[in-house]
Design a protein around this motif. Sequence first.
Motif, PDB file in Angstrom:
ATOM      1  N   GLY A 139       0.964  -1.198  -0.068  1.00 26.30           N
ATOM      2  CA  GLY A 139      -0.076   0.131  -0.129  1.00 26.30           C
ATOM      3  C   GLY A 139       0.842   1.253   0.030  1.00 26.30           C
ATOM      4  N   GLY A 146      -0.542   9.505  -6.458  1.00 31.88           N
ATOM      5  CA  GLY A 146      -0.020   8.305  -7.185  1.00 31.88           C
ATOM      6  C   GLY A 146       1.238   8.615  -7.682  1.00 31.88           C
ATOM      7  N   SER A 147       1.433   9.113  -8.582  1.00 35.02           N
ATOM      8  CA  SER A 147       2.931   9.318  -9.479  1.00 35.02           C
ATOM      9  C   SER A 147       3.645   9.954  -8.293  1.00 35.02           C
ATOM     10  CB  SER A 147       2.682  10.382 -10.543  1.00 35.02           C
ATOM     11  OG  SER A 147       1.971   9.795 -11.417  1.00 35.02           O
ATOM     12  N   LEU A 150       6.059   7.893  -5.842  1.00 31.45           N
ATOM     13  CA  LEU A 150       6.974   6.874  -6.355  1.00 31.45           C
ATOM     14  C   LEU A 150       8.400   7.711  -6.951  1.00 31.45           C
ATOM     15  CD1 LEU A 150       4.501   4.550  -8.375  1.00 31.45           C
ATOM     16  CD2 LEU A 150       5.840   4.033  -6.136  1.00 31.45           C
ATOM     17  N   SER A 182      -5.081   3.707  -2.168  1.00 30.54           N
ATOM     18  CA  SER A 182      -5.866   3.699  -3.411  1.00 30.54           C
ATOM     19  C   SER A 182      -6.576   2.676  -3.544  1.00 30.54           C
ATOM     20  CB  SER A 182      -5.015   4.225  -4.386  1.00 30.54           C
ATOM     21  OG  SER A 182      -4.366   3.161  -5.034  1.00 30.54           O
ATOM     22  N   SER A 186      -2.767  -3.808  -5.281  1.00 28.51           N
ATOM     23  CA  SER A 186      -2.820  -5.076  -5.849  1.00 28.51           C
ATOM     24  C   SER A 186      -2.917  -6.206  -4.529  1.00 28.51           C
ATOM     25  CB  SER A 186      -1.634  -5.533  -6.691  1.00 28.51           C
ATOM     26  OG  SER A 186      -1.503  -4.496  -7.879  1.00 28.51           O
ATOM     27  N   LEU A 235      -6.424  -9.845 -11.589  1.00 28.74           N
ATOM     28  CA  LEU A 235      -5.427  -9.494 -10.427  1.00 28.74           C
ATOM     29  C   LEU A 235      -6.398  -8.715  -9.548  1.00 28.74           C
ATOM     30  CD1 LEU A 235      -2.912  -8.294  -8.779  1.00 28.74           C
ATOM     31  CD2 LEU A 235      -2.598  -6.639 -10.491  1.00 28.74           C
ATOM     32  N   ILE A 390       0.871   2.386 -16.760  1.00 30.09           N
ATOM     33  CA  ILE A 390       0.740   3.145 -15.730  1.00 30.09           C
ATOM     34  C   ILE A 390       1.057   2.388 -14.092  1.00 30.09           C
ATOM     35  CG2 ILE A 390      -1.223   4.020 -14.349  1.00 30.09           C
ATOM     36  CD1 ILE A 390      -2.838   4.350 -16.942  1.00 30.09           C
ATOM     37  N   GLY A 393       3.854   3.183 -11.498  1.00 33.51           N
ATOM     38  CA  GLY A 393       4.218   4.502 -11.922  1.00 33.51           C
ATOM     39  C   GLY A 393       4.188   4.665 -13.190  1.00 33.51           C
ATOM     40  N   THR A 397       5.938   9.959 -15.676  1.00 41.93           N
ATOM     41  CA  THR A 397       6.539  10.601 -14.346  1.00 41.93           C
ATOM     42  C   THR A 397       7.914   9.708 -14.054  1.00 41.93           C
ATOM     43  OG1 THR A 397       4.972   9.170 -13.094  1.00 41.93           O
ATOM     44  CG2 THR A 397       4.606  11.507 -13.150  1.00 41.93           C
ATOM     45  N   ILE A 400      10.502  11.386 -15.749  1.00 42.46           N
ATOM     46  CA  ILE A 400      11.005  12.614 -15.013  1.00 42.46           C
ATOM     47  C   ILE A 400      11.790  12.286 -13.878  1.00 42.46           C
ATOM     48  CG2 ILE A 400       9.908  14.632 -13.510  1.00 42.46           C
ATOM     49  CD1 ILE A 400       7.348  14.525 -15.289  1.00 42.46           C
TER      50      ILE A 400
HETATM   51  C1  LIG Z   1      -2.275  -2.897 -12.752  1.00 41.98           C
HETATM   52  C2  LIG Z   1      -1.936  -1.785 -11.587  1.00 41.98           C
HETATM   53  C3  LIG Z   1      -1.242  -2.209 -10.206  1.00 41.98           C
HETATM   54  C4  LIG Z   1      -1.023  -1.361  -9.307  1.00 41.98           C
HETATM   55  N1  LIG Z   1      -0.673  -1.901  -8.177  1.00 41.98           N
HETATM   56  C5  LIG Z   1      -0.446  -1.101  -6.992  1.00 41.98           C
HETATM   57  C6  LIG Z   1      -0.116  -1.556  -5.715  1.00 41.98           C
HETATM   58  O1  LIG Z   1       0.074  -2.783  -5.728  1.00 41.98           O
HETATM   59  N2  LIG Z   1      -0.141  -0.900  -4.804  1.00 41.98           N
HETATM   60  C7  LIG Z   1      -0.466   0.608  -5.027  1.00 41.98           C
HETATM   61  O2  LIG Z   1      -0.091   1.305  -4.001  1.00 41.98           O
HETATM   62  N3  LIG Z   1      -0.401   1.100  -6.005  1.00 41.98           N
HETATM   63  C8  LIG Z   1      -0.654   0.475  -7.126  1.00 41.98           C
HETATM   64  N4  LIG Z   1      -1.021   0.758  -8.256  1.00 41.98           N
HETATM   65  C9  LIG Z   1      -1.114   2.277  -8.417  1.00 41.98           C
HETATM   66  C10 LIG Z   1       0.015   2.773  -9.393  1.00 41.98           C
HETATM   67  O3  LIG Z   1       1.102   2.825  -8.877  1.00 41.98           O
HETATM   68  C11 LIG Z   1      -0.560   4.326 -10.090  1.00 41.98           C
HETATM   69  O4  LIG Z   1      -1.564   3.978 -10.749  1.00 41.98           O
HETATM   70  C12 LIG Z   1       0.621   4.925 -10.656  1.00 41.98           C
HETATM   71  O5  LIG Z   1       1.714   5.462  -9.775  1.00 41.98           O
HETATM   72  C13 LIG Z   1      -0.193   6.504 -11.252  1.00 41.98           C
HETATM   73  O6  LIG Z   1      -0.668   7.208 -10.280  1.00 41.98           O
HETATM   74  P1  LIG Z   1      -2.185   7.698 -10.602  1.00 41.98           P
HETATM   75  O7  LIG Z   1      -3.008   6.291 -11.280  1.00 41.98           O
HETATM   76  O8  LIG Z   1      -2.702   8.349  -9.365  1.00 41.98           O
HETATM   77  O9  LIG Z   1      -2.094   8.676 -11.547  1.00 41.98           O
HETATM   78  P2  LIG Z   1      -1.723  10.366 -11.523  1.00 41.98           P
HETATM   79  O10 LIG Z   1      -0.476  10.411 -10.765  1.00 41.98           O
HETATM   80  O11 LIG Z   1      -2.596  10.946 -11.043  1.00 41.98           O
HETATM   81  O12 LIG Z   1      -1.040  10.847 -12.879  1.00 41.98           O
HETATM   82  C14 LIG Z   1      -2.127  10.883 -13.992  1.00 41.98           C
HETATM   83  C15 LIG Z   1      -1.287  11.332 -15.205  1.00 41.98           C
HETATM   84  O13 LIG Z   1      -0.680  12.621 -14.880  1.00 41.98           O
HETATM   85  C16 LIG Z   1       0.787  12.492 -15.112  1.00 41.98           C
HETATM   86  N5  LIG Z   1       1.323  13.274 -14.291  1.00 41.98           N
HETATM   87  C17 LIG Z   1       1.542  13.046 -12.755  1.00 41.98           C
HETATM   88  N6  LIG Z   1       2.356  13.827 -12.077  1.00 41.98           N
HETATM   89  C18 LIG Z   1       3.044  14.574 -13.107  1.00 41.98           C
HETATM   90  C19 LIG Z   1       3.960  15.420 -13.091  1.00 41.98           C
HETATM   91  N7  LIG Z   1       4.373  15.906 -11.880  1.00 41.98           N
HETATM   92  N8  LIG Z   1       4.613  15.957 -14.159  1.00 41.98           N
HETATM   93  C20 LIG Z   1       3.919  15.714 -15.442  1.00 41.98           C
HETATM   94  N9  LIG Z   1       2.808  14.731 -15.396  1.00 41.98           N
HETATM   95  C21 LIG Z   1       2.414  14.101 -14.303  1.00 41.98           C
HETATM   96  C22 LIG Z   1       1.021  10.956 -15.117  1.00 41.98           C
HETATM   97  O14 LIG Z   1       2.074  10.796 -16.051  1.00 41.98           O
HETATM   98  C23 LIG Z   1      -0.339  10.342 -15.829  1.00 41.98           C
HETATM   99  O15 LIG Z   1      -0.140  10.554 -17.202  1.00 41.98           O
HETATM  100  C24 LIG Z   1      -1.316  -0.204  -9.639  1.00 41.98           C
HETATM  101  C25 LIG Z   1      -1.691   0.454 -10.856  1.00 41.98           C
HETATM  102  C26 LIG Z   1      -2.108  -0.265 -11.936  1.00 41.98           C
HETATM  103  C27 LIG Z   1      -2.580   0.161 -12.904  1.00 41.98           C
END
Ligand SMILES: Cc1cc2nc3c(=O)[nH]c(=O)nc-3n(C[C@H](O)[C@H](O)[C@H](O)COP(=O)(O)OP(=O)(O)OC[C@H]3O[C@@H](n4cnc5c(N)ncnc54)[C@H](O)[C@@H]3O)c2cc1C
Length: 414
Positions: A139, A146-147, A150, A182, A186, A235, A390, A393, A397, A400
């Motif tokens: 978690g 999200g991004s 990481l 969030s 997984s 998953l 996605i 990460g 991002t 970046i």
């Molecule tokens: C199949 C799958 C498994 C996953 N498993 C886990 C898990 O086990 N545990 C867990 O905690 N999470 C998990 N995740 C979550 C995953 O790590 C996040 O979805 C990912 O880090 C992106 O975060 P977000 O979805 O909130 O998108 P956001 O962070 O909201 O990003 C949305 C968009 O904005 C862009 N963006 C964001 N910040 C910036 C910036 N500073 N500059 C420019 N562009 C930017 C991104 O590139 C993206 O295109 C999983 C996701 C998936 C799809």
Amino acid sequence: MDFLDMDIHLTKEDMMLKKNANEFARKVMRPIAKELDAMTPDKVIAKGSPFWTFMKKGYELGYHSILIPDAYGGMGLTPLQQAIVFEELAWGSVGLTVAIGVASFPAFGAAMVPEETMIEEILVPYCENRDVTMIGCWGITEPDHGSDTLMPGHPSFRDPKIVSQCVATLDGDDFILNGQKSAWVSCGTIATHCALFCQIDKSMGHAGGGIFVMPLNLPGVKKGAALDKMGQRDLNQGEIFFDNVRVPGKYLIAGPEAYEALLEIILSTTTAFMGIAATGVARAAFEEALTYAKTRVQGGKALIEYPTIQTKLFHMLRKVETSRAISRAAFCYNQNTSMPAEEYSLMAKIHGTQAAFDVASDAIQIFGGNGLTKEYLVEKLFRDARAMLIEDGSNDTLAISGGHKIIQTYPRKD
Ligand SMILES: Cc1cc2nc3c(=O)[nH]c(=O)nc-3n(C[C@H](O)[C@H](O)[C@H](O)COP(=O)(O)OP(=O)(O)OC[C@H]3O[C@@H](n4cnc5c(N)ncnc54)[C@H](O)[C@@H]3O)c2cc1C
């Protein structure tokens, strides 16, 4: 179908591990993943679902402990062997590979900072577990974060204005946890344990985090519904909520002083792992396309006889091979050094997942209309690969983060 492994140093044991993992992927994972893909998320994890057949067989073979050293009862594989096995499993199904991989996350964390109590309570029982009564999850991401969770090393990571939605506050020898993770966690709705990454020192932004390796049966923990989504439907994913959860201090394996550095080390493994898993997906799509192109006749000739199809297949295989090369190298390098070069793992993840997406898309093109139907595996591979851009990460991002790292540390001094 087999492929050329260009590593001439593979031992008989390496080859045997690969063969066994491929057999498990082909006979067990592929058919189960196909069934699960067509189910609703709640049915996927319902009692009697084939998901549990997969998990039980995987645990029996020890695949839940691939990342754990044999000193604690894990498979004790070398990093190269881990990479070989993970590629085969992901060839079978990336969603199921992530499920059994993330199940070990709390134990993996405990093995990084081995304390006697954690070894006895979590690490050894997890490795010995065969009936899938111990399942871990990771978690880290939150609904509003999200991004940015990481990106260790990036200036945003130390911005005190960024306040997490999951916070631990010291109370005597314990911590009180409040907030949520969030819907993307997984194995989130089925996990018994969590490697929970949350904020402790708000003045340090995300860098003021801590890592808890903790059971999820503590009072105040609640789970969300299983998430419905486009790819990796096999998953399970879902939210975890914490309402005044009292967590004994023994479960904290790293506090704010070590959080950012440890996260970077962990990401060096997880992002390279994604590159390896993506290689398996890309290879699966390439193989499907090659087989189809040999049998499908159009204009009086098999597709394979057309030069445009031949060059497409060549570029698909080129992407599989470059993906494996960078992913294996980054995974092995970063597991064999105390100062990982995270940028190489980022390259592996970004290159590998983009390659998997491109190859799966090209495979659909070769299949024509058939490729868009559920009858053919390439349709599922495409959706699974899309999620990988996605997962762990967003590639944008992560780039970046990688760019920032290179500017800060190059030319390297070692
Ligand atoms: C199949 C799958 C498994 C996953 N498993 C886990 C898990 O086990 N545990 C867990 O905690 N999470 C998990 N995740 C979550 C995953 O790590 C996040 O979805 C990912 O880090 C992106 O975060 P977000 O979805 O909130 O998108 P956001 O962070 O909201 O990003 C949305 C968009 O904005 C862009 N963006 C964001 N910040 C910036 C910036 N500073 N500059 C420019 N562009 C930017 C991104 O590139 C993206 O295109 C999983 C996701 C998936 C799809």
